[in-house]
Motif scaffolding. Structure first.
Motif, PDB file in Angstrom:
ATOM      1  N   ALA A   1      20.383  43.111  22.601  1.00  8.30           N
ATOM      2  CA  ALA A   1      20.751  41.875  21.919  1.00  8.30           C
ATOM      3  C   ALA A   1      19.546  41.011  21.633  1.00  8.30           C
ATOM      4  CB  ALA A   1      21.743  41.093  22.776  1.00  8.30           C
TER       5      ALA A   1
ATOM      6  N   CYS B   1      30.211  36.543  22.462  1.00  5.40           N
ATOM      7  CA  CYS B   1      29.609  37.867  22.488  1.00  5.40           C
ATOM      8  C   CYS B   1      29.854  38.602  21.176  1.00  5.40           C
ATOM      9  CB  CYS B   1      30.162  38.665  23.665  1.00  5.40           C
ATOM     10  SG  CYS B   1      29.597  40.373  23.740  1.00  5.40           S
TER      11      CYS B   1
ATOM     12  N   ALA C   1      27.084  39.465  18.318  1.00  6.76           N
ATOM     13  CA  ALA C   1      26.869  40.851  17.897  1.00  6.76           C
ATOM     14  C   ALA C   1      26.987  40.969  16.381  1.00  6.76           C
ATOM     15  CB  ALA C   1      27.883  41.771  18.585  1.00  6.76           C
TER      16      ALA C   1
ATOM     17  N   TYR D   1      29.035  43.884  24.677  1.00  2.00           N
ATOM     18  CA  TYR D   1      28.176  43.721  23.497  1.00  2.00           C
ATOM     19  C   TYR D   1      27.827  45.077  22.889  1.00  2.00           C
ATOM     20  CZ  TYR D   1      24.315  41.839  20.664  1.00  2.00           C
ATOM     21  OH  TYR D   1      23.480  41.475  19.631  1.00  2.00           O
ATOM     22  N   ARG D   2      27.468  46.032  23.719  1.00  2.00           N
ATOM     23  CA  ARG D   2      27.102  47.359  23.218  1.00  2.00           C
ATOM     24  C   ARG D   2      28.295  48.060  22.572  1.00  2.00           C
ATOM     25  NH1 ARG D   2      24.186  47.236  28.069  1.00  2.00           N
ATOM     26  NH2 ARG D   2      25.723  48.506  29.180  1.00  2.00           N
TER      27      ARG D   2
ATOM     28  N   LEU E   1      28.836  46.545  19.099  1.00  2.00           N
ATOM     29  CA  LEU E   1      27.860  47.060  18.143  1.00  2.00           C
ATOM     30  C   LEU E   1      28.194  48.490  17.714  1.00  2.00           C
ATOM     31  CD1 LEU E   1      24.336  45.821  19.350  1.00  2.00           C
ATOM     32  CD2 LEU E   1      25.671  45.026  17.395  1.00  2.00           C
TER      33      LEU E   1
END
Length: 341
Positions: free
Chosen positions: A23, A78, A82, A207-208, A211
Motif C-alpha cells: 500500500a 481500506c 486500495a 487490502y491485498r 487489490l
C-alpha cells in the motif's frame, strides 16, 4: 467499443492504516466535483450514516480476549484507499454508507441506571450490518443511452463472527466492483466482480484481497454483457410468462427447484418489477415491449429493498437471470427455458 484497460500502480510506502508493503499513502480528492457520492444502492431496511458518526458515535466490538475487530470505518477506508491506489489518477467520490441492526449498550459506570436515566455519554452502540459504495465518475461507459460509472463497495456483517471465542478469529468481508447506472443508481454486478466473504485476520490481508479483486476484474467484459442485453426484447406476453414463472418458483418443491436455475428474487420484489414495467419512465415498457437491459434494471431496482446481508447475492442473481433469459431468446442455450415455459 475499445477494450477498457486500467492498470494498477505498484505502491511502495506504508499507509495510515498499516496496510503493509503493498500500500501507499492514498490521496483522496475532496473537491466539490467528487465529494458527493450520489449512490442510492439500498433504499429500505437500512439507515444512512457518515464516517464521522461511525468513528465517534459507535464502539468497536472485541473478541472475548479484548482484541479489537476491524472497525467498520477502517474497512471502508481500506477499500477506498486500495481503489485510490489501483485507479491512480482517477477521481473517487466519497462513500455512501448504510447500516442496520443496531446493538445498544452502556458504559460500566451506568450499569445500575434505568434506561430512561442514561446520559448520552453513557450509551454505546454499534451496527451489526454495514454496506457502502462509491463511484469513480471519471471511468464511464454508455449503454442504450444510459451513462454507467464504475462503482466499488463492500458489505460486512458482525453476526457472521463468533465474538465469544477466546482468541482472535478470522473476519469476513465482501467487496464488489462493477458498473452503476447513473440515472437510477442500479448496480450491475456479476460473480466476477465480487469477492464474497473473504476471510482475513488483519487490515493488510484485506487490502491485498481487494487489490486482487480489482486486478482480476474486466470492466470491458461486463460492458459487452450489458450491450448484449440491449439486442433482445421481451413482448408483454413473454414478460408476463417470466414473472408468472418467477412467482411459481417460490412454490416449487425443493426437488423441482434444483432442476431449474436458482432464483433469489422475492415475491415482493417481483411485484415491484411488475409495477415498474408500467410506471418506470426510464426502464419500463415501450410499445408493449421491454429490452432485456431494461428488464435487468427493473430487477436491480427491486433489489434495493433487500436487507444488507442478501443484497449482493440478489444483485448477482439478477444478472444471472437476465443473461440466462437472454441466452434462451437468442438460442444460445436453454438453461433458463423453464421461465419462458
Amino acid at each position: 467499443m475499445e477494450a477498457l484497460q486500467i492498470m494498477p500502480i505498484m505502491a511502495q510506502n506504508q499507509s495510515r492504516l498499516n496496510l503493509g508493503e503493498y500500500a501507499e499513502e492514498a490521496t483522496i480528492i475532496q473537491d466539490e466535483a467528487t465529494a458527493k457520492s450520489g449512490v442510492s444502492f439500498l433504499e429500505a431496511n437500512t439507515d444512512e450514516i457518515t464516517m464521522n458518526e461511525l468513528a465517534n458515535k459507535c464502539v468497536v466490538p472485541t473478541w472475548a480476549n479484548q482484541e479489537l475487530t476491524i472497525a467498520h470505518q477502517d474497512f471502508i477506508s481500506c477499500v477506498h484507499d486500495a481503489a485510490s491506489s489501483f485507479y491512480a489518477g482517477e477521481r473517487l467520490n466519497n462513500p455512501d454508507i448504510r447500516v442496520s441492526h443496531i446493538v445498544r449498550g452502556r458504559v460500566p459506570q451506568a450499569l445500575g441506571k434505568k434506561a430512561s436515566e442514561l446520559l448520552e455519554c453513557e450509551k454505546t452502540q454499534f451496527y451489526q450490518r454495514l454496506a457502502f459504495a462509491f463511484t469513480i465518475p471519471t471511468i464511464t461507459e454508455t449503454v442504450r443511452g444510459q451513462r454507467l460509472e464504475l462503482c466499488i463497495g463492500g458489505v460486512r456483517n458482525y453476526s457472521d463472527l463468533n465474538l465469544y471465542r477466546a482468541t482472535k478469529g478470522i473476519e469476513k468481508f465482501s467487496v464488489f466492483v462493477g458498473w452503476r447506472v447513473h440515472v437510477c443508481s442500479n448496480q450491475v454486478l456479476t460473480g466476477e466482480g465480487l469477492k464474497y466473504n473473504m476471510e482475513v485476520t488483519n487490515i493488510g490481508e484485506l487490502y491485498r484481497n481487494v487489490l486482487e479483486l480489482f486486478h482480476s476484474f474486466n470492466p470491458a467484459k461486463e460492458i459487452h454483457l450489458m450491450q448484449m442485453l440491449t439486442d433482445t426484447s421481451l413482448s408483454e406476453t413473454q414478460f408476463a410468462q417470466i414473472v408468472g414463472r418467477m412467482r411459481m418458483y417460490q412454490a416449487l418443491s425443493p426437488a423441482r427447484q434444483k432442476a431449474v436455475p436458482r432464483l433469489l428474487i422475492t415475491d415482493s420484489q417481483i411485484n415491484s418489477v411488475c409495477r415498474d414495467y408500467y410506471s418506470n419512465a426510464v426502464f419500463g415498457a415501450k410499445d408493449n415491449a421491454i429490452s432485456m437491459f431494461d428488464f435487468h434494471n427493473l430487477l436491480t431496482q427491486a433489489n434495493k429493498g433487500s436487507y444488507i446481508d442478501t443484497y449482493l447475492q440478489r444483485a448477482v442473481n439478477a444478472t444471472e437471470v437476465s443473461v440466462g433469459l437472454n441466452n434462451v431468446l437468442q438460442g444460445i442455450d436453454n438453461k433458463y427455458a423453464w421461465f419462458l415455459g
